[in-house]
Design an enzyme around this catalytic site. Structure first.
Site, PDB file in Angstrom:
ATOM      1  N   ASN A  42       0.847  -1.189   0.000  1.00  0.00           N
ATOM      2  CA  ASN A  42       0.000   0.000   0.000  1.00  0.00           C
ATOM      3  C   ASN A  42       0.885   1.243   0.000  1.00  0.00           C
ATOM      4  OD1 ASN A  42       0.633  -0.858   2.667  1.00  0.00           O
ATOM      5  ND2 ASN A  42      -0.988   0.395   3.543  1.00  0.00           N
ATOM      6  N   VAL A  43       0.463   2.207  -0.799  1.00  0.00           N
ATOM      7  CA  VAL A  43       1.194   3.472  -0.919  1.00  0.00           C
ATOM      8  C   VAL A  43       0.192   4.580  -0.622  1.00  0.00           C
ATOM      9  CG1 VAL A  43       2.603   4.940  -2.400  1.00  0.00           C
ATOM     10  CG2 VAL A  43       2.708   2.448  -2.666  1.00  0.00           C
ATOM     11  N   GLU A  44       0.344   5.198   0.552  1.00  0.00           N
ATOM     12  CA  GLU A  44      -0.612   6.216   0.980  1.00  0.00           C
ATOM     13  C   GLU A  44      -0.220   7.597   0.477  1.00  0.00           C
ATOM     14  OE1 GLU A  44      -1.030   5.676   5.232  1.00  0.00           O
ATOM     15  OE2 GLU A  44      -2.174   3.822   4.909  1.00  0.00           O
ATOM     16  N   ASN A  45      -1.164   8.527   0.618  1.00  0.00           N
ATOM     17  CA  ASN A  45      -0.928   9.886   0.154  1.00  0.00           C
ATOM     18  C   ASN A  45      -1.598  10.859   1.105  1.00  0.00           C
ATOM     19  OD1 ASN A  45      -1.607  12.398  -1.726  1.00  0.00           O
ATOM     20  ND2 ASN A  45       0.051  11.247  -2.658  1.00  0.00           N
ATOM     21  N   TYR A  48      -5.858  11.614   1.005  1.00  0.00           N
ATOM     22  CA  TYR A  48      -6.083  10.207   1.345  1.00  0.00           C
ATOM     23  C   TYR A  48      -6.655   9.368   0.204  1.00  0.00           C
ATOM     24  CZ  TYR A  48      -5.406  11.569   6.282  1.00  0.00           C
ATOM     25  OH  TYR A  48      -4.906  12.033   7.468  1.00  0.00           O
ATOM     26  N   CYS A  53      -4.014   0.403  -2.606  1.00  0.00           N
ATOM     27  CA  CYS A  53      -3.826  -0.794  -1.779  1.00  0.00           C
ATOM     28  C   CYS A  53      -2.711  -1.674  -2.351  1.00  0.00           C
ATOM     29  CB  CYS A  53      -5.105  -1.618  -1.739  1.00  0.00           C
ATOM     30  SG  CYS A  53      -6.484  -0.840  -0.894  1.00  0.00           S
ATOM     31  N   GLU A  55      -2.773  -4.852  -2.953  1.00  0.00           N
ATOM     32  CA  GLU A  55      -3.256  -5.804  -3.962  1.00  0.00           C
ATOM     33  C   GLU A  55      -3.295  -5.169  -5.351  1.00  0.00           C
ATOM     34  OE1 GLU A  55      -4.569  -4.980  -1.062  1.00  0.00           O
ATOM     35  OE2 GLU A  55      -5.795  -6.587  -0.210  1.00  0.00           O
ATOM     36  N   CYS A  85      -9.948  -5.384   0.116  1.00  0.00           N
ATOM     37  CA  CYS A  85     -11.106  -4.490   0.216  1.00  0.00           C
ATOM     38  C   CYS A  85     -12.001  -4.672  -1.017  1.00  0.00           C
ATOM     39  CB  CYS A  85     -10.651  -3.034   0.344  1.00  0.00           C
ATOM     40  SG  CYS A  85     -10.082  -2.307  -1.210  1.00  0.00           S
ATOM     41  N   CYS A  88     -10.514  -3.657  -4.384  1.00  0.00           N
ATOM     42  CA  CYS A  88      -9.499  -4.614  -4.862  1.00  0.00           C
ATOM     43  C   CYS A  88     -10.140  -5.909  -5.341  1.00  0.00           C
ATOM     44  CB  CYS A  88      -8.486  -4.905  -3.753  1.00  0.00           C
ATOM     45  SG  CYS A  88      -7.387  -3.506  -3.454  1.00  0.00           S
TER      46      CYS A  88
END
Ligand code: THU
Length: 125
Positions: A42-45, A48, A53, A55, A85, A88
């Site tokens: 997962n690569v968040e920002n 948001y 995710c 996957e 989720c 995904c």
């Protein structure tokens, strides 16, 4: 490749997750039908909604390198088991209805489920 080995690749990948906002690190390992494994995290920002995710990161890496046929996906997280989720599930269903999804708190306690059990009546155009 065993489910345990695939799960271990997901767990190792999770250490590379970029999750400064949630603190919830996720790793995925996607096995192609040709035996190649693509990992993702997962690569968040800070915005948001821009977060991706683990996957989908793995699937995007695979598809962008020419691989679209998948046999199995393992998911591991800093919080133990982590089922994909809803977004995904639909994203993975796009590429087939015979994907096996594996997760668990560790490689000794794996749970296995088919993508169509996770997403009955998935959307297709
Ligand atoms: N996350 C995943 O990577 N995969 C999932 O299936 C559920 C959620 C991530 C997104 C976000 O970075 C963090 O977990 C908390 O939602």
């Amino acid at each position: 490749m065993t489910y345990e080995e695939l799960y271990e690749k997901a767990r190792a990948a999770s250490e590379l997750a970029y999750a400064p906002y949630s603190g919830f690190k996720v790793g995925a390992a996607l096995l192609t039908k040709t035996g190649k494994v693509f990992t993702g995290v997962n690569v968040e920002n800070a915005s948001y909604g821009g977060t991706i995710c683990a996957e989908r990161t793995a699937a995007v890496k695979a598809v962008s390198e020419g691989f679209r046929e998948f046999a199995a996906l393992a998911v591991a997280s800093s919080g133990g088991e982590a089922w994909p989720c809803g977004i995904c599930r639909q994203f993975l269903f796009e590429f087939g209805d015979d994907l096996t999804v594996i997760t668990g708190k560790d490689s000794g306690h794996l749970e296995v489920c088919g993508i169509t059990d996770l997403l009955p009546n998935g959307f297709r155009l």
